[in-house]
Enzyme design. Structure first.
Site, short mmCIF file in Angstrom:
data_model
loop_
_atom_site.label_atom_id
_atom_site.label_comp_id
_atom_site.label_asym_id
_atom_site.label_seq_id
_atom_site.Cartn_x
_atom_site.Cartn_y
_atom_site.Cartn_z
N ASN A 1 0.87 -1.17 0.00
CA ASN A 1 0.00 0.00 0.00
C ASN A 1 0.91 1.22 0.00
OD1 ASN A 1 0.43 1.14 2.72
ND2 ASN A 1 -0.53 -0.74 3.47
N ASN B 2 -8.13 -7.68 9.43
CA ASN B 2 -8.17 -8.31 8.11
C ASN B 2 -8.34 -9.82 8.14
OD1 ASN B 2 -5.88 -5.80 7.41
ND2 ASN B 2 -7.84 -5.94 6.36
N ARG C 201 0.38 -11.62 2.11
CA ARG C 201 -0.43 -11.84 3.32
C ARG C 201 -1.21 -13.15 3.30
NH1 ARG C 201 -3.34 -6.83 6.18
NH2 ARG C 201 -3.29 -8.43 7.80
N ARG D 176 -8.41 -3.90 -2.42
CA ARG D 176 -8.08 -5.20 -1.85
C ARG D 176 -9.20 -6.23 -1.99
NH1 ARG D 176 -3.99 -5.14 1.71
NH2 ARG D 176 -2.56 -3.46 1.26
N HIS E 78 -8.50 0.36 2.27
CA HIS E 78 -9.48 -0.47 2.98
C HIS E 78 -10.60 0.45 3.45
CE1 HIS E 78 -6.45 -3.82 4.29
NE2 HIS E 78 -7.27 -4.32 3.38
N ASP F 76 -12.09 0.56 6.21
CA ASP F 76 -11.95 1.04 7.60
C ASP F 76 -10.93 2.17 7.75
OD1 ASP F 76 -9.49 -0.26 7.52
OD2 ASP F 76 -9.92 -1.63 9.18
N ALA G 104 2.90 1.23 8.21
CA ALA G 104 2.44 0.05 7.47
C ALA G 104 1.05 0.29 6.89
CB ALA G 104 2.40 -1.16 8.39
N CYS H 212 -7.44 -1.21 12.53
CA CYS H 212 -6.76 -2.32 11.85
C CYS H 212 -6.16 -3.30 12.85
CB CYS H 212 -5.63 -1.80 10.97
SG CYS H 212 -6.09 -0.56 9.78
#
Ligand code: ARG
Length: 275
Positions: free
Chosen positions: A20, A69, A88, A135, A164, A166, A252, A258
């Site tokens: 990202n 996530n 991931r 994503r 994302h 959120d 990050a 998150c």
């Protein structure tokens, strides 16, 4: 109010890849500081009477600290994430194991569909708002809604910094939502204005400090430092912002929300009591 959250200690947290726009391998994480910031959030949950379940951190999976996530949860059902980036995907088996340990009935989507859990799926009342564009695939929304037996609203994200849902949208309760209009496609923003009873608009520079990446707990709102700039409208809606330094996790592309997957809801449940 959420009475339990899932967290994962930042033992193996770091910037080891770039998936990202916030992540830069050249920018190192200060581990002691990351631990301090994570612990402050952890202690705040305990202080507010929230039970914290801890997922075991796994070496080589530096983003596991972002438990939001793992999956989206509703009652005793979980829809497991299919991570968009290979970096991931190694987390998925660990999240399945952890959610089963917590007593969830874990469902999977077809491998071809990307879906990143509660990071891209947030309830406003019993309606699920799902993000897509970076994503999560829009095509995953219907199967998720079918598994959870809820109505879904699809929202298109257009600014890569808010990859994302959120990061730019936070339901505080069934009425109040914090959102950054600049992060959404015009049609999606129209839909939000139509469906949200009280929209608290967050300027894009405030949202870029991860202010929307927040966790409502009763009348408290845990968020990163820029939430202080939303003091007046939040107080008017009956909320007290609790700003927490999140600098190491912002490197990050993550903040308070998150780092936390809500496991239960006192009123009607996304998720049952796992205790
Ligand atoms: N580095 C992580 C990623 O890019 C950050 C995840 C943030 N999580 C969230 N729910 N917004 O996947």
């Amino acid at each position: 109010m959420t009475d339990a959250v899932l967290m994962c200690r930042p033992d193996h947290f770091g910037i080891e890849y770039e998936i990202n726009p916030w992540m830069h391998i050249a920018v190192k994480v200060d581990h002691a500081l990351a631990e301090e910031q994570w612990n402050a959030l952890y202690r705040k949950y305990l202080e507010l009477g929230v039970r914290v379940e801890l997922a075991p951190p796994v070496s080589g999976l530096p983003d596991m600290v972002f438990t939001a996530n793992a999956a989206v949860l509703w009652d005793d059902r979980a829809v497991l994430s299919n991570f968009h980036h290979a970096e991931r995907q190694g987390e998925e088996a660990h999240w399945r194991e952890e959610l089963e340990r917590l007593g969830f009935d874990v469902h999977e989507l077809p491998r071809s569909l990307s879906f990143e859990g509660a990071g891209d799926a947030l309830f406003l009342g019993d309606r699920l708002f799902c993000g897509y564009g970076f994503r999560t695939d829009r095509e995953s929304h219907r199967p998720v809604a079918r598994i959870l037996e809820v109505d879904v609203v699809s929202l298109e994200l257009v600014d890569p910094r808010f990859y994302h849902l959120d990061t730019c949208f936070c339901p505080l309760d069934a009425t109040n939502v914090l959102a950054a209009p600049d992060a959404f496609a015009p049609d999606s923003m129209r839909l939000i204005r139509e469906l949200v009873p009280n929209l608290i608009e967050v300027p894009v520079d405030v949202a870029a400090g991860f202010a929307c990446n927040a966790m409502p707990l009763g009348q408290h709102l845990l968020s990163s430092l820029t939430i202080s700039q939303m003091d007046a409208p939040l107080k008017a809606a009956g909320y007290t912002p609790i700003p927490l330094p999140m600098g190491e996790f912002l490197k990050a592309g993550g903040g308070v929300r998150c780092l936390s997957l809500p496991l239960g809801d006192g009123e009607r449940g996304p998720a049952r009591d796992a205790g």
